[in-house]
Structure formats: C-alpha cells, structure tokens
Design a protein around this motif. Structure first.
Motif: not given
Length: 591
Positions: A208-230
């Motif tokens: 949230x502290x980054x510019x719009x051009x550098x942000x990733x979708x929060x859901x995509x971040x969560x999905x990647x985190x969960x997939x790695x965990x699984x």
C-alpha cells in the motif's frame, strides 16, 4: 460288635445335637449371587425403540432413585425416561423381578449424531442383607447416518491419525482430495494458522505504500503465499511418509531459528519506520527486465519464499489430519495421492489468508496516517514471532525476560507516562498501555525469580498454591529414550501406561504441559496410569526409530498401553487436547 453299635449311636447323638443346636449353620458359608447373576441386563433396538430389560433374581431389588439412563459417547447426555410404578420395601421405592423401560431412538438421535453408547446405572440389594456396589452397563448402538462434514469433524475431533487413514482407505482419490480440503478449512479455525496472519498482512501493507505502477493485487499476494504454503506441506508430507524424515523437526535447529528470528526483527524495525528494506536500484531494474510484469511488481517471488518458510518454521503445528495424511502415504505407498491430499489441505488452511487478501483489495482505506499505526502493530507482532522462535531453544528464564522487554517497550511506545490535556479517547489507549506495562513488569520479576511460565510469572512466590505439574520436572530424564528402554518401563508398570512424545520447539507440547496435564480432572485420572514423557528435541536415530515403530509423525503425540502391555493404536492422540477431553479419554482407556 456291641461296642461298635454304641460308638455309632454316640456319634449320631453328637451330630444331631450339633446340627439342631444351630452349629451346623456356622459351617455353612452364606452364598450370594454375583452382580451379573443378580441383575441380567439387556438393551435391544427394534422398530425405532430401544427396549431395556433388567431381570432380577429371587429376593433381589433395585432402588428407584438409583436408576439412571444416559448417553456417554460421543458426548454425555442425561436421558429422561418413563419409569414404571415402583413398590414399597422397608420405606424405599424399589423394583423387583423384571424392569422394562423403552427409549425412543428419535429422542436420542435428536441430541447426538452418529453411533452412540447407552449407559444404564443402578444400585440394588438382596433381601438377605447384602447391597451391591453401583452397577453401570453399557450398550453400543448404530445411530442415524452422519453427513459427510459431521463424519470428518468427528474423526478429526477424536485426534487419532490411524482412524483418519481407515476412513480414507476405501474412498476414491478425488473424494480423498476434497475431504482433505475440508480438513484444511477445519484446521484454519485453530490457532495453527494465526502466526501467518501478521506476516501476510505486513506484506500486503508494504504494497500500500508503493506507487500504483508498482503495486500487486492483495488477493494475488495472498494466493501466492497460500500456494507456496500448500506446496510446502505437500513436499514435507511426502518426504516424511516415504523416508520417515521429519523435515520440520530438522529445521528447528537453533542456528536456523536464530537466522529467521533475526529476519523477523529486521522486518519489525522496518515496519517501525527506522529504514526501508529493498534491493539496490540496479538490482531492481535487472529483475524487472528479467521477469514478466506480474512477477516483477510487488515481489511475488519474495512472497512465495515467505509462504514456504512460514509453513516450515513459523507454524509447525502437527494436527491429526496432517499426521493421518503422512501415515496414509507410509501405509499405502501412494505418495502422489498423499501429496495432492496434503496440498489440498494446505489450500484449506490458507482460506482465512485468502479472505484477508480479498478484503484488503476491496475494503482497504486510502493510504494515510492510519497505515503508520497498523504497520507498528504488525511490527510488534513480528517481534513476538521472533521471541516465540527463540523460545524454542533459549532457557525459559531468558525467554520470559525477552517477553517482559517486549511488553514494557510496547507500553512506553503507547505513551503510558505521557499526560496531555483534552486527550479524550487516548486515555483508554494509555490504560491499555498501563496493563501491558504491569504485565511486562510481572514477567520481568518472574524471569529473575526463576519462573518458567508466562501464565504464572509469580509461581516461585506462590508455590504453596500453584498447581503441581503432572509430570517429572527433571527434563534430562526425558531424553535418550530408545524402543528397548521404553518397552522395559512399560513392562515394569502394573498400570496402564501413557507415553507423551514432545519437544522444546513444539507450541502444542507446551500447551499440553501448561494447560492440560496440570488440570485437576486430568491429574485425578492420571493416578490410574504410569506417565512417561519422551523428549524428541534432539531428533536422534533412537527418536526417529520410536516414531517409526508406533507410526507417528512429529509432536505432540500421546500413545497408550493397557495393563497387559499391549499397544493401543486406536487410542493414540495427536496435537493439543483440551483437559476435559483428555480426562474423558483417559477414563475410557482405563476401563
């Protein structure tokens, strides 16, 4: 001849005098019926009713007020039954000869799900002057068919990995994978997943502290985190099932834990705003060119790495489903199916994390001053995670000291000693800070006085009223167990045996020692057992052999032996068990 006749007459006279004088009764040993002979009890299910019948022998009676009907499994339920009219006997109300009572199965099945155990309790006496001890008779009945979710929940609550394996052995692969997904969702409702929430939240907050051009979708971040965990759970489970190596235990090495604790401290300081963690600009530009836009923005690879190590190190919970999946792989050799099942379970466990990502994407307020406060909260959480990791191998007093510093530091950071006019709601904030300060001081006093529990920092000053531990305090005696040593101690016991497998890096093991074992209900039941505690912290070859011998995975695991030294595999428990549940389980083993 006359002398012989005289002697026979004399003997006859003496015997008749002996008998008619009442001495014959003294030679007769009064014989009373056994409880099973005196009270023949049956219970039969037919046409939606359970007919219970107690046939009493001659001159035997049962007291009306001692008669109770209840369900004792899967949970305890007192049943209200219609009793026939009793008879009067010496001022008491009693039943004689035959007692028949019927129970509607619908009434029982409205209170319990699935198969159940009916218990009939009563006390009776003989007219000849003997009263029997209270008698309990139990009967097993098949209840209404459970729904799939209820079945899964019941198996998981029982805490026995072997029964989970039995549940799946004859099911289709797709069904097994779907069920493990549901099991993962159930695990997500336990504390196992809690340490991962602040880690993922801090990653999202950083975006949230980054510019719009550098942000990733929060859901995509969560999905990647969960997939790695699984994926991590699947890999670790397959390795453990095939080779018997506990990867999670291997990673609980003090050096590895220290490195990751340092990383979390660094992340915490970054969240406090002391510096910003990032790659050099030249590295970032090269990575951006080398990665596609989806990967380059937002540190997707870094998120995956955090998910991988979070699953291994931050939350090493051993739950019955995880143990069941590993045992399934071990027994069937089907590593592919076991791996997919564990992957599905990891996805289910990550459901709350996906919800966080989805919510952050839709409801996250615009960047502002609130983000600073939230970042600081996550920073404190990161420090707590670091202390928890260090506490797996540091002395208990030193760990308590670190917790004391954290709570006192948070209190000072909250301005507990600052006073401003017209501060309004900030007074409540400072009050919370005062509570943290007092607790931190309590922990500090506990650490220098030799206390070893965050829940009882003054235990050294209140030794007269503290609850004594259910197990031996000398931890060195719990190390160095082999199969031979364990079986020797089991065979030497004239009681049933409880064996608790634990280790220093296991949070659930600590919870068992702090909460479950000292509980009065548990301590009372443990009097009927020999308690053996085995520490697997060093993960030696003997430790691995013990786990392999009893088909166990990780810690905590609690196994049982009966009085004849037989291993009761179907009574094994995995993970943290509540005191009431454990006391009830002990009672069932002791029967």
């Amino acid at each position: 001849m006359n002398n012989i006749v005289k002697k026979l007459l004399l003997v006859s006279l003496l015997l008749s005098t002996f008998v008619f004088g009442g001495f014959g009764d003294a030679l007769k040993k009064q014989k009373f019926l056994s409880p099973d002979e005196a009270f023949q009890t049956t219970a039969v299910m037919k046409d939606g009713m359970i007919e219970t019948k107690i046939n009493m022998a001659d001159k035997i009676h049962i007291y009306e007020d001692s008669l109770h009907y209840r369900i004792i499994s899967p949970k305890t339920v007192e049943l209200s039954v219609t009793k026939p009219t009793p008879k009067e006997f010496d001022g008491d109300k009693v039943y004689e000869k035959e007692l028949v009572i019927t129970l509607p199965t619908k009434e029982i099945e409205s209170k319990v799900a699935g198969d159940y155990t009916l218990e009939i309790e009563f006390q009776g006496c003989s007219d000849k002057g003997i009263c029997y001890q209270p008698i309990k008779k139990t009967f097993q009945f098949k209840g209404a068919e459970l729904g799939m979710i209820d079945k899964i929940s019941a198996v998981v609550k029982e805490g026995n990995p072997k029964k989970i394996v039995d549940f799946f052995l004859h099911e289709s692969p797709i069904f097994i994978i779907l069920i493990f997904l549901v099991l993962g969702i159930l695990i997500s409702l336990t504390p196992c997943i809690f340490p991962m929430i602040p880690i993922l939240s801090s990653i999202i907050m950083a975006q949230e502290g980054k510019d719009e051009s550098q942000k990733s979708n929060p859901f995509l971040i969560s999905l990647v985190y969960v997939l790695a965990m699984a994926v991590t759970y699947a890999i670790v489970g397959v390795i453990a099932g095939i080779s018997g190596i506990d990867v999670g235990a291997a990673l609980q090495n003090p050096w590895i834990l220290t490195i990751f604790a340092a990383i979390f401290v660094a992340l915490a300081l970054s969240l406090f705003g002391y510096y910003e963690i990032g790659l050099p600009a030249s590295w970032q530009s090269k990575l951006t060119k080398a990665s596609d836009e989806a990967q380059g923005k937002g540190g997707i690879i870094g998120t995956a790495i955090m998910g991988f190590f979070s699953a291994l190190i931050v939350g090493p919970c051993v739950t019955p489903p995880l143990g069941g999946a590993v045992l399934f792989i071990t027994l069937t050799g089907n590593a592919v199916l076991g791996g997919f099942a564990l992957f599905a379970m990891g996805l289910g466990m990550g459901l709350p994390l996906l919800v966080i990502g989805l919510g952050a994407g839709k409801f996250m307020p615009k960047p502002g001053g609130w983000m600073t406060r939230v970042s600081q909260v996550f920073g404190v959480t990161m420090l707590a995670v670091a202390i928890a990791m260090l506490g797996r191998f540091l002395p208990e007093g030193l760990t308590l000291f670190l917790w004391a510093l954290l709570f006192m530091g948070v209190a000072l950071f909250m301005g507990v000693f600052e006073s401003k006019e017209y501060e309004g709601a900030n007074k409540l904030f400072r009050l919370l800070g005062l509570v943290f300060l007092l607790y931190g001081v309590s922990l500090f006093v506990g650490s220098i006085s030799g206390a070893n529990s965050m829940f009882r920092p003054f235990s050294k000053f209140t030794s007269g009223v503290t609850v004594a531990s259910a197990v031996v305090e000398d931890k060195s005696g719990h190390l160095g167990y082999s199969i031979e040593r364990l079986m020797k101690e089991v065979k030497a016991s004239d009681k049933p045996v409880v064996v608790d497998f634990g280790k220093d890096s296991c949070t659930a093991c600590t919870e068992l020692e702090e909460i479950t074992f000292p509980h009065p209900l548990v301590k009372e039941q443990l009097k009927n057992f020999t308690f053996i505690k085995i520490d697997l912290t060093k993960n030696t070859e003997d430790d691995k052999a013990l786990l392999k011998k009893f088909e166990l995975f990780g810690t905590p695991n609690i196994i049982f032996f009966d009085k004849e030294n037989n291993y009761l595999a179907d009574k094994t428990l995995v993970g943290f068990i509540k005191p009431e549940v454990f006391a009830k389980h002990l009672k069932s083993v002791a029967k």
